[in-house]
Design an enzyme around this catalytic site. Structure first.
Site, short mmCIF file in Angstrom:
data_model
loop_
_atom_site.label_atom_id
_atom_site.label_comp_id
_atom_site.label_asym_id
_atom_site.label_seq_id
_atom_site.Cartn_x
_atom_site.Cartn_y
_atom_site.Cartn_z
N GLU A 102 88.38 53.82 51.49
CA GLU A 102 87.88 55.19 51.32
C GLU A 102 87.14 55.35 49.99
O GLU A 102 86.07 55.96 49.92
CB GLU A 102 89.04 56.19 51.41
CG GLU A 102 88.53 57.61 51.53
CD GLU A 102 89.64 58.66 51.62
OE1 GLU A 102 89.33 59.85 51.52
OE2 GLU A 102 90.82 58.27 51.79
N ALA A 124 85.13 56.85 40.23
CA ALA A 124 85.68 55.58 39.72
C ALA A 124 85.28 54.44 40.65
O ALA A 124 85.09 54.63 41.85
CB ALA A 124 87.19 55.68 39.62
N SER A 129 90.39 53.58 40.85
CA SER A 129 90.57 55.04 40.92
C SER A 129 92.05 55.39 40.86
O SER A 129 92.89 54.75 41.50
CB SER A 129 89.99 55.58 42.23
OG SER A 129 90.39 56.93 42.42
N HIS A 131 93.23 57.76 42.29
CA HIS A 131 93.59 58.24 43.62
C HIS A 131 94.29 57.15 44.45
O HIS A 131 94.98 57.46 45.41
CB HIS A 131 92.36 58.79 44.36
CG HIS A 131 91.90 60.11 43.80
ND1 HIS A 131 92.52 61.30 44.11
CD2 HIS A 131 90.91 60.43 42.94
CE1 HIS A 131 91.92 62.29 43.48
NE2 HIS A 131 90.93 61.79 42.75
N ASP A 138 92.89 66.24 43.44
CA ASP A 138 91.74 67.08 43.11
C ASP A 138 91.97 68.43 43.76
O ASP A 138 92.29 68.50 44.96
CB ASP A 138 90.44 66.48 43.66
CG ASP A 138 90.05 65.18 42.97
OD1 ASP A 138 90.59 64.89 41.89
OD2 ASP A 138 89.21 64.45 43.52
N GLU A 188 86.51 66.41 34.08
CA GLU A 188 86.78 66.80 35.47
C GLU A 188 87.87 67.86 35.48
O GLU A 188 89.06 67.54 35.54
CB GLU A 188 87.23 65.58 36.30
CG GLU A 188 86.17 64.52 36.50
CD GLU A 188 86.52 63.53 37.62
OE1 GLU A 188 87.66 63.58 38.13
OE2 GLU A 188 85.64 62.71 37.98
N TRP A 190 88.96 69.58 37.72
CA TRP A 190 89.64 69.65 39.02
C TRP A 190 90.63 68.52 39.26
O TRP A 190 91.37 68.54 40.22
CB TRP A 190 88.59 69.63 40.14
CG TRP A 190 87.74 68.38 40.09
CD1 TRP A 190 88.04 67.16 40.63
CD2 TRP A 190 86.49 68.20 39.42
NE1 TRP A 190 87.07 66.24 40.34
CE2 TRP A 190 86.09 66.85 39.60
CE3 TRP A 190 85.65 69.06 38.67
CZ2 TRP A 190 84.90 66.36 39.07
CZ3 TRP A 190 84.47 68.55 38.15
CH2 TRP A 190 84.11 67.22 38.35
N HIS A 191 90.62 67.47 38.43
CA HIS A 191 91.43 66.27 38.70
C HIS A 191 92.71 66.29 37.85
O HIS A 191 92.65 66.21 36.62
CB HIS A 191 90.59 65.02 38.40
CG HIS A 191 91.31 63.71 38.60
ND1 HIS A 191 90.97 62.81 39.58
CD2 HIS A 191 92.36 63.14 37.94
CE1 HIS A 191 91.76 61.74 39.51
NE2 HIS A 191 92.61 61.93 38.52
ZN LIG Z 1 89.96 63.02 41.41
#
Ligand SMILES: [Zn+2]
Length: 233
Positions: A102, A124, A129, A131, A138, A188, A190-191
């Site tokens: 993904e 990233a 990442s 994630h 996020d 960021e 939102w992260h």
């Molecule tokens: Zn993020």
């Protein structure tokens, strides 16, 4: 409205196997795991995915996609934080756990659609990442455009309250403008990264990004005679 006890029971239902296989990633006594361009996530997807639960576990959390998953403790604390700030209507979960495939797709589609400069700032490298850990989320303002890569997350309203109280629930805004030279990622808003409340409180108070914080922990551990600390990668 569900009671807090019921919510925790739901999560604990998912956590039965976890109790037999303690997860070092979010225990307060271990250093939070560092994932960045120099520290890729190397755990097998099977191991990481065994710790995840879908955000739809909590029916009142709004999400861009019902299949978004997060590490269970991270998800439970996110639910509690959203409740505490009255954010269940105004805040939407835009992204959570991502596997390598993904992240690779997101990275190359951003390269095509947004170009190399934008992608380097906000996306990233696949494998690097946060994630991939299931510990990063996020979030976007429901009133904003819910852009997948860079959702709006303003400083006022429920989003502002979320940011102000995030550390109390174990989350830190991972990428801040003045730490870009260390994180390699632009600001960021939102992260958010789940590190647990004890770590988040210190990082917040001392204005440390994760790169700085794990280095301090490593040095303190070495001084205390424990040798090199392991951060899971
Ligand atoms: Zn993020």
């Amino acid at each position: 409205m569900e009671t807090e006890t019921k919510r925790l029971a739901k999560i604990n239902g998912y956590s039965n196997e976890m109790k037999e296989q303690p997860n070092p990633v979010h225990q307060p006594e271990s250093a939070p795991v560092l994932v960045n361009r120099h520290h890729p996530w190397t755990e097998s997807p099977e191991d990481t995915e065994s710790r995840l639960a879908p955000v739809s576990t909590f029916a009142d959390i709004q999400a861009l996609d019902a299949d978004i998953r997060l590490e269970r403790t991270c998800l439970e604390r996110l639910d509690a934080l959203l409740d505490a700030v009255g954010g269940k209507n105004g805040i939407v979960v835009v992204s959570g756990y991502r596997d390598l495939a993904e992240q690779t797709e997101i990275y190359y589609s951003s390269l095509r659609e947004n170009g190399a400069a934008y992608t380097a700032k906000f996306v990233a490298l696949p494998g690097c990442s946060e994630h991939h850990t299931g510990l990063a989320v996020d979030v976007g303002s429901a009133a904003g455009g819910l852009d997948f890569i860079a959702p709006e997350f303003p400083d006022d309203g429920a989003c502002g309250a979320f940011k102000a109280r995030a550390a109390e629930f174990g989350f830190v805004q991972r990428y801040k403008a003045h730490k870009e030279y260390l994180t390699g990622i632009s600001c960021e808003p939102w992260h958010f990264r789940y590190v647990g409340a004890p770590h988040a409180a210190i990082m917040e108070e001392r204005d440390l990004c994760l790169e700085e914080y794990v280095e301090i922990l490593r040095q303190e551990r070495a001084k205390a005679g424990h040798g090199e600390a392991s951060y899971g990668n």
